[in-house]
Scaffold this motif. Structure first.
Motif, mmCIF file in Angstrom:
data_model
loop_
_atom_site.group_PDB
_atom_site.id
_atom_site.type_symbol
_atom_site.label_atom_id
_atom_site.label_comp_id
_atom_site.label_asym_id
_atom_site.label_seq_id
_atom_site.Cartn_x
_atom_site.Cartn_y
_atom_site.Cartn_z
ATOM 1 N N TYR A 337 0.823 -1.302 0.005
ATOM 2 C CA TYR A 337 0.060 0.079 -0.035
ATOM 3 C C TYR A 337 0.819 1.247 -0.066
ATOM 4 O O TYR A 337 0.664 2.276 -0.741
ATOM 5 C CB TYR A 337 -1.028 0.001 1.133
ATOM 6 C CG TYR A 337 -1.887 1.211 1.386
ATOM 7 C CD1 TYR A 337 -2.844 1.283 0.407
ATOM 8 C CD2 TYR A 337 -1.588 2.328 1.858
ATOM 9 C CE1 TYR A 337 -3.710 2.615 0.179
ATOM 10 C CE2 TYR A 337 -2.260 3.441 2.040
ATOM 11 C CZ TYR A 337 -3.457 3.601 1.202
ATOM 12 O OH TYR A 337 -4.036 4.529 1.340
ATOM 13 N N LYS A 350 -8.150 7.598 -5.084
ATOM 14 C CA LYS A 350 -8.264 5.939 -4.859
ATOM 15 C C LYS A 350 -6.796 5.356 -5.588
ATOM 16 O O LYS A 350 -6.153 5.824 -6.383
ATOM 17 C CB LYS A 350 -9.417 5.459 -5.558
ATOM 18 C CG LYS A 350 -10.563 6.021 -5.010
ATOM 19 C CD LYS A 350 -10.887 4.953 -3.826
ATOM 20 C CE LYS A 350 -12.229 5.203 -3.388
ATOM 21 N NZ LYS A 350 -12.801 4.429 -2.197
ATOM 22 N N ALA A 373 -6.744 -6.199 1.424
ATOM 23 C CA ALA A 373 -8.207 -5.681 1.583
ATOM 24 C C ALA A 373 -8.860 -5.359 2.603
ATOM 25 O O ALA A 373 -9.583 -4.432 2.612
ATOM 26 C CB ALA A 373 -8.871 -7.121 0.796
ATOM 27 N N GLY A 377 -9.078 -1.823 1.824
ATOM 28 C CA GLY A 377 -10.050 -2.041 0.949
ATOM 29 C C GLY A 377 -10.781 -0.541 0.510
ATOM 30 O O GLY A 377 -11.122 -0.366 -0.732
ATOM 31 N N ILE A 380 -9.027 1.524 -2.105
ATOM 32 C CA ILE A 380 -8.624 0.605 -3.397
ATOM 33 C C ILE A 380 -9.641 0.519 -4.332
ATOM 34 O O ILE A 380 -10.751 -0.111 -3.910
ATOM 35 C CB ILE A 380 -7.766 -0.400 -3.052
ATOM 36 C CG1 ILE A 380 -6.443 -0.183 -1.950
ATOM 37 C CG2 ILE A 380 -7.542 -1.248 -4.308
ATOM 38 C CD1 ILE A 380 -5.857 -1.623 -1.712
ATOM 39 N N CYS A 382 -10.115 -2.160 -7.358
ATOM 40 C CA CYS A 382 -9.386 -3.483 -7.970
ATOM 41 C C CYS A 382 -10.462 -4.002 -9.009
ATOM 42 O O CYS A 382 -11.503 -4.352 -8.716
ATOM 43 C CB CYS A 382 -9.109 -4.352 -7.002
ATOM 44 S SG CYS A 382 -8.094 -5.812 -7.417
ATOM 45 N N LYS A 416 -14.045 -7.914 -0.981
ATOM 46 C CA LYS A 416 -13.688 -6.611 -0.353
ATOM 47 C C LYS A 416 -13.201 -5.464 -1.144
ATOM 48 O O LYS A 416 -13.520 -4.450 -0.804
ATOM 49 C CB LYS A 416 -12.999 -6.821 0.918
ATOM 50 C CG LYS A 416 -13.497 -7.731 2.095
ATOM 51 C CD LYS A 416 -12.652 -7.860 3.279
ATOM 52 C CE LYS A 416 -13.046 -8.756 4.316
ATOM 53 N NZ LYS A 416 -12.083 -8.969 5.555
ATOM 54 N N LEU A 417 -12.255 -5.934 -1.934
ATOM 55 C CA LEU A 417 -11.541 -5.086 -3.076
ATOM 56 C C LEU A 417 -12.696 -4.677 -4.176
ATOM 57 O O LEU A 417 -12.180 -3.829 -4.987
ATOM 58 C CB LEU A 417 -10.796 -5.610 -3.580
ATOM 59 C CG LEU A 417 -9.442 -5.714 -2.529
ATOM 60 C CD1 LEU A 417 -8.342 -6.426 -3.165
ATOM 61 C CD2 LEU A 417 -8.617 -4.443 -2.050
#
Length: 579
Positions: A337, A350, A373, A377, A380, A382, A416-417
């Motif tokens: 991260y 983001k 995540a 999360g 992010i 994804c 979660k992502l």
């Protein structure tokens, strides 16, 4: 001579009626019987399902003298099944049936193993499925038919249980039940039969969800013409070819039909073809969103601060998004991260990740994803989490709960992502803002080799451990190739050596399994001659007593070695001689 008056229509009608109960789930049980003769609740249909003129007893011997012959088809699976049936009948009933390779007159009582009466091609049986065997009656012929070796073996093992001896006159006959058994497992997606060949194996294979059992059907000793004919057959059955790729003479084609996806691969140097069937994904991997090229492509290797030789590579794509190959251990999440946040180019604040690829389910490669995540999360975006974990059935290293649990961990992190989950197949290719990614190897290519951690003698053997199920991915940027090898070890390396008999290329490569005990992979490096090597280990931990390490360190084709003593970032294409 084959009989001329045994009609195709009669045989097909008998077989279709005999199998109809199996395909539709209906059962008609013989009097006093609630289970199949082998003790299972097998699906069966009686001779009452056969036309009236075929309902008489099928006599095999009278007064102990055979009046029936076994006729073996031309393939090894059929011949083996016929001989097994002969031996079982001789052992249990004292009847030794002669085995022939051609049929007699239509009135002759014969048990025919294989689909070749009157030259009927295998694809004339639209009801046949891989993983099952069936029996049909027409005139004096009892036809036993299967599409794969294991099912012929099951037919040979179970059919004799339906052959009965009369206690009164010594007559041996077939019980009035035709048996069809799912001998391997129910294929979730039907794989159309390949004309003129018996499959070497039918088995589960990895998928994107533990509740979806994807399947693989494999053929050995096949030619390119066989592969082409099969692909043409799929087109004739209204499958649509949606993707094709090739490298090192291997050919990969993908077909779609009504929510089904078939990935068909041909490997000339192995003389093998394999078909993977699965539910079609909502978005094919080759249609992943791709942005405009606005910046340099960079490759980053983390610093191993934990001394757990965590494996994680971050690619910064030209559009500013990231692609991760492996995510290291739990502590690696913060490093991932921090790097992405520091180099973020998006104005929405983001972090944008195009894809996360997990090479295999070992903690030092996958355990960073879940905390990434959970902790970050919300910051992010994804698009995809990708993997291909070997199926539970094809390994015995992890219990089902353990391996499925690791897959669920990846899926939960993807959720979660907000990412879609993809199970990658060899030959697939996708392009992200001008950078190409190709899948060179997955656990599918292991075929029917099970990962047990032990060799045939029962000794511990790393040739068969989970490291041999790694996803190997090749990235091409501005013509320069980077190959991510995961923990590829001897068994996987041996297969790749044979699959890529025409060569293996890579300008930049990761060192397989951190440099531990992977002498079998040396061919990959000696053939590719990479100019840059990334070692997912600190320099002091690269054991120089190992032949593999010594040879790679001394290789004159390698210009730069990078270790995890410090974080490393290079801009692609990279010139290792530029300093």
């Amino acid at each position: 001579m084959r009989p001329k008056h045994l009609t195709v229509a009669a045989l097909l009608a008998a077989l279709l009626l005999a199998v109809a109960g199996c395909r539709n789930g209906t059962q008609t049980e013989p009097p006093g019987s609630g289970t199949a003769p082998d003790g299972t609740s097998g699906t069966q249909s009686l001779t009452s399902a056969v036309p009236a003129d075929e309902t008489g007893d099928f006599i095999i011997a009278e007064n102990g003298i055979p009046v029936c012959s076994l006729v073996a088809g031309p393939g090894s699976a059929e011949r083996t099944a016929a001989e097994t049936i002969r031996l079982k009948l001789k052992e249990t009933l004292g009847i030794d049936l002669p085995v022939k390779n051609t049929t007699g007159a239509s009135s002759d009582a014969e048990i025919v193993i294989g689909c070749f009466v009157d030259g009927i091609p295998a694809d004339a049986y639209p009801f046949a499925r891989y993983g099952s065997w069936c029996v049909g009656r027409s005139g004096g012929k009892l036809v036993v038919y299967a599409l794969d070796e294991k099912s012929y073996g099951a037919a040979a093992a179970n059919l004799p249980a339906y052959i009965l001896r009369s206690s009164s006159d010594g007559t041996v006959k077939l019980a009035k039940a035709f048996y069809c058994s799912e001998t391997n497992f129910q294929l979730p997606v039907a794989v159309p039969p390949a004309e003129g060949a018996v499959a070497s194996y039918v088995q589960p294979t990895g998928g994107s969800d533990t509740s979806k059992r994807c399947s693989q059907v494999g053929f050995r000793n096949v030619t390119g013409d066989f592969f082409d004919r099969y692909c043409e057959k799929l087109l004739s059955l209204s499958y649509e070819k949606v993707f094709e790729n090739s490298f090192s003479s291997n050919i990969y084609r993908t077909f779609l039909k009504e929510g089904e996806m078939l990935s068909v691969g041909y490997f000339p140097s192995l003389h093998q073809m394999r078909i993977v069937s699965e539910p079609a994904p909502s978005t094919p991997v080759w249609e992943l969103p791709s942005g405009e090229r606005t910046g340099k492509v960079k490759l980053f290797q983390i610093e191993d601060t934990t001394k757990e030789h965590a494996s994680c590579f971050i690619v910064t794509l030209s559009d500013g998004r990231y692609l991760l190959y492996d995510t290291g251990v739990e502590a690696t999440a913060d490093q991932i991260y921090d790097y992405m946040q520091k180099n973020n180019r998006f104005s929405d604040g983001k972090i944008h990740i195009a894809a996360v690829i997990i090479s295999h389910p070992h903690p030092d490669h996958m355990n960073g994803l879940a905390p990434l995540a959970s902790k970050y999360g919300g910051k992010i975006v994804c698009d995809a989490v990708m993997y291909n974990l070997v199926s539970v059935d094809m390994q015995s290293i992890y219990g089902a709960s353990e391996l499925n649990g690791r897959q669920n961990t990846l899926n939960e992190a993807a959720k979660k992502l907000g990412a879609e989950v993809f199970c990658l197949r060899a030959g697939q290719k996708f392009t992200l803002s001008g950078t190409d990614f190709e899948i060179l190897f997955t656990p599918d290519e292991l075929g029917d080799v099970k990962l047990t951690g032990k060799n045939a003698a029962g000794e511990s053997d790393t040739t068969y451990d989970m490291n041999n199920s790694c996803l190997i991915v090749r990235m091409t940027e501005s013509g320069q190739e980077t190959v991510f090898t995961g923990d590829c070890r001897g068994g996987e390396a041996d297969l790749i050596t044979r699959m890529f008999a025409r060569g293996f290329s890579g300008d930049i490569m990761t060192v397989a399994h951190h440099g531990f005990n992977v002498t079998g992979t040396l061919w990959l490096y000696k053939t590719a001659k990479p100019r840059v090597l990334f070692w997912t280990i600190t320099k002091d931990n690269a054991d120089t007593s190992r032949s593999f390490v010594k040879q790679l360190r001394a290789a004159d084709y390698v210009v730069r070695h990078f270790y995890e003593d410090t974080a490393v970032e290079i801009t692609l294409p990279y010139d290792p001689t530029a300093g």
